[in-house]
Design an enzyme around this catalytic site. Structure first.
Site, PDB file in Angstrom:
ATOM      1  N   GLU A  86      31.250  28.297  47.289  1.00 51.08           N
ATOM      2  CA  GLU A  86      32.024  27.734  46.170  1.00 51.08           C
ATOM      3  C   GLU A  86      32.949  26.641  46.708  1.00 51.08           C
ATOM      4  OE1 GLU A  86      33.624  30.609  43.394  1.00 51.08           O
ATOM      5  OE2 GLU A  86      35.145  29.174  42.750  1.00 51.08           O
ATOM      6  N   LYS A 283      38.379  38.517  40.951  1.00 53.86           N
ATOM      7  CA  LYS A 283      37.249  37.730  41.484  1.00 53.86           C
ATOM      8  C   LYS A 283      37.797  36.618  42.364  1.00 53.86           C
ATOM      9  CE  LYS A 283      33.984  34.351  41.397  1.00 53.86           C
ATOM     10  NZ  LYS A 283      34.158  32.980  41.909  1.00 53.86           N
ATOM     11  N   ASP A 299      30.491  43.664  55.761  1.00 53.42           N
ATOM     12  CA  ASP A 299      29.644  43.945  54.601  1.00 53.42           C
ATOM     13  C   ASP A 299      30.431  43.648  53.321  1.00 53.42           C
ATOM     14  OD1 ASP A 299      28.323  45.199  52.512  1.00 53.42           O
ATOM     15  OD2 ASP A 299      27.840  47.003  53.641  1.00 53.42           O
ATOM     16  N   HIS A 396      39.042  21.945  40.854  1.00 52.23           N
ATOM     17  CA  HIS A 396      37.647  22.388  40.949  1.00 52.23           C
ATOM     18  C   HIS A 396      36.697  21.218  40.833  1.00 52.23           C
ATOM     19  CE1 HIS A 396      36.907  26.896  40.330  1.00 52.23           C
ATOM     20  NE2 HIS A 396      37.944  26.697  41.095  1.00 52.23           N
TER      21      HIS A 396
HETATM   22  C1  MEV Z   1      37.038  30.900  40.442  1.00 53.76           C
HETATM   23  O1  MEV Z   1      36.044  31.205  41.380  1.00 53.76           O
HETATM   24  C2  MEV Z   1      38.182  31.868  40.540  1.00 53.76           C
HETATM   25  C3  MEV Z   1      39.297  31.694  39.507  1.00 53.76           C
HETATM   26  O2  MEV Z   1      38.746  31.742  38.190  1.00 53.76           O
HETATM   27  C4  MEV Z   1      40.263  32.823  39.729  1.00 53.76           C
HETATM   28  C5  MEV Z   1      41.327  32.966  38.667  1.00 53.76           C
HETATM   29  O3  MEV Z   1      41.105  32.585  37.492  1.00 53.76           O
HETATM   30  O4  MEV Z   1      42.381  33.534  39.002  1.00 53.76           O
HETATM   31  C6  MEV Z   1      39.961  30.362  39.640  1.00 53.76           C
END
Ligand code: MEV
Length: 444
Positions: A86, A283, A299, A396
């Site tokens: 990513e 995530k 792992d 991003h």
């Molecule tokens: C993207 O991989 C992860 C985010 O969506 C985490 C978040 O929203 O806190 C930017």
């Protein structure tokens, strides 16, 4: 084309496997062979090493391997190795590291390092009878019977910490567990734990069979269902945190320090109470954790499973990180359960894993736990910082710009031009394509 199941695929040579796959699944199109081969390592020994990590290997799947520098962790300056596809993860980590470098850095505390595993069994017997047998006979035998398996681990300061009999009959008729806790020192310990547990299963069967404590019927009812470690290790846990006076927060977006602190805390609280947000929030944390887990040969499926189980431990899925503002001090922390190793597994085999561990100063497993928790916290800080100020897309899409340009087949000069062009503009997929086509027309 008619497809038949493949018999004995694993026994074919690599060349035969590729031939079979191309002819049966890819209409015999030989260009696919080139795709596979261009990812082979030119050094046959290195390629063989990678081939043997898994089964049925026909190529390598590359992931970018990047470095996030300037992490001050417990007073030590580290550069973190990150294997992740990513595009914004390494940049986000680096940005957070730099932010906290001048504000005291990250501090960590190992809360516990206990790992768990179970022998799950069914026995139609009164619980008190089984408990008596466990306390006065079985427990000692279980320990003795694993002596040869635990010898090396004990010499390194680890081993079996305790074994308990757990009554689960309220949830499933006649269901009991031998629940064991382990210290696996610097290894993740999966093989060690599973070997001990399989021995427990066998010893349980043998001891019940020869005991005069049970009736024949009770003995016959015993079924060992399975012996397996648990990837949920709530007692193998590390805390990582950052803190600073609110007046030191100064975010570059121009938002006031107190508004930044307030909004940040609200964002964390929302993740604490709202599972939909908590999932994305966590995530983001795992973006940072997994990248270092993979780079250090650990792992990531295990660390993911554990983190999410822990996030749901109170019956509702919630945030792994927390924030407080007290006495003018902003504090942000994570409690991360994580079981990793720095010996065994890929650690002695994969050259890049060796590199990662050397880069981190050959950490102990506990030090690696700290580094991973910091990586997760830093990633979470970067995400929340963007979300509550500029929004996430700005950063991003800037990082994604190169991916879009690569898809369009841009030259190095064109890439350079667009990186400059979009410096002060919003990157959208549509806008990149429009500008790219315009530039091409002008150049024709
Ligand atoms: C993207 O991989 C992860 C985010 O969506 C985490 C978040 O929203 O806190 C930017």
């Amino acid at each position: 084309m008619e497809r038949n199941p493949i018999e004995g695929f694993s026994k074919l040579t690599k060349e035969e496997k590729i031939h079979k796959i191309i002819s049966d699944y890819l209409d015999g199109d030989e260009t696919y062979r080139t795709i596979l081969q261009q990812y082979w390592n030119q050094q046959p020994e290195l390629q063989k090493l990678h081939d043997e990590f898994s089964e049925n290997t026909i190529s390598n799947f590359y992931m970018p391997y990047g470095i996030a520098p300037n992490f001050l962790i417990d007073g030590k300056l580290l550069a973190l190795p990150m294997a992740v596809e990513e595009s914004s993860v390494v940049a986000a980590a680096s940005k957070s590291a730099k932010f906290w470098l001048t504000r005291g850095g990250f501090t960590t505390t190992i809360i516990n390092t206990k790992k768990l595993g179970h022998t799950h069994f069914i026995m139609n017997v009164e619980t008190h009878k089984l408990l008596h047998f466990f306390n006065f006979q079985l427990k000692e035998r279980l320990m003795e019977s694993t002596n040869s398996i635990t010898e090396n681990m004990r010499a390194r300061g680890g081993g079996i910490l305790n074994i308990r009999l757990i009554d689960k009959t309220q949830e499933l008729p006649n269901y009991y567990q031998l629940k064991a806790s382990f210290n696996t020192v610097d290894s993740m310990g999966a093989n060690f734990i599973n070997s001990c547990l399989e021995q427990f299963g066998q010893t349980l069967r043998e001891e019940v069979a020869k005991s005069d404590h049970f009736s024949d019927q009770e003995k016959e009812s015993l079924q060992i269902v399975m012996n397996i470690l648990s990837n949920f290790t709530p007692d193998c846990i590390v805390r990582a945190e950052v803190r600073c006076p609110i007046e030191d927060l100064n975010d570059e977006s121009g938002i006031s320090n107190s508004e930044f602190a307030w909004k940040f805390k609200q964002a964390v609280t929302i993740a604490e109470i709202e599972p939909f947000r908590a999932t994305t929030h966590n995530k983001g944390i795992m973006n940072g954790v997994d990248a270092v887990v993979i780079a250090t040969g650990n792992d990531f499926r295990a660390t993911e499973a554990c983190a999410h189980a822990y996030a749901a431990k109170d019956g509702k899925y919630s945030s792994l990180s927390h924030c407080s503002i007290e006495g003018g001090v902003f504090r942000f922390w994570i409690d991360l359960p994580i079981s990793v190793g720095v010996v065994g597994g890929l650690t002695n085999l994969h050259p890049l894993v060796k590199f990662s561990l050397a880069l981190l100063g050959k950490p102990t497993a506990q030090e690696l736990m700290s580094i991973l928790a910091v990586s997760g916290l830093a990633q979470n800080f970067a995400a929340l910082r963007s979300l509550i100020t500029t929004g996430i897309q700005k950063g991003h899409m800037k990082m994604h710009l190169l991916n879009i340009l690569n898809q369009l087949g841009a030259t190095e000069a064109q890439k350079q031009y667009f990186v400059n062009y979009f410096k002060d503009k919003t990157v959208t997929h549509h806008e990149v394509i429009t500008q790219f086509n315009q530039l091409k027309e002008q150049q024709i």
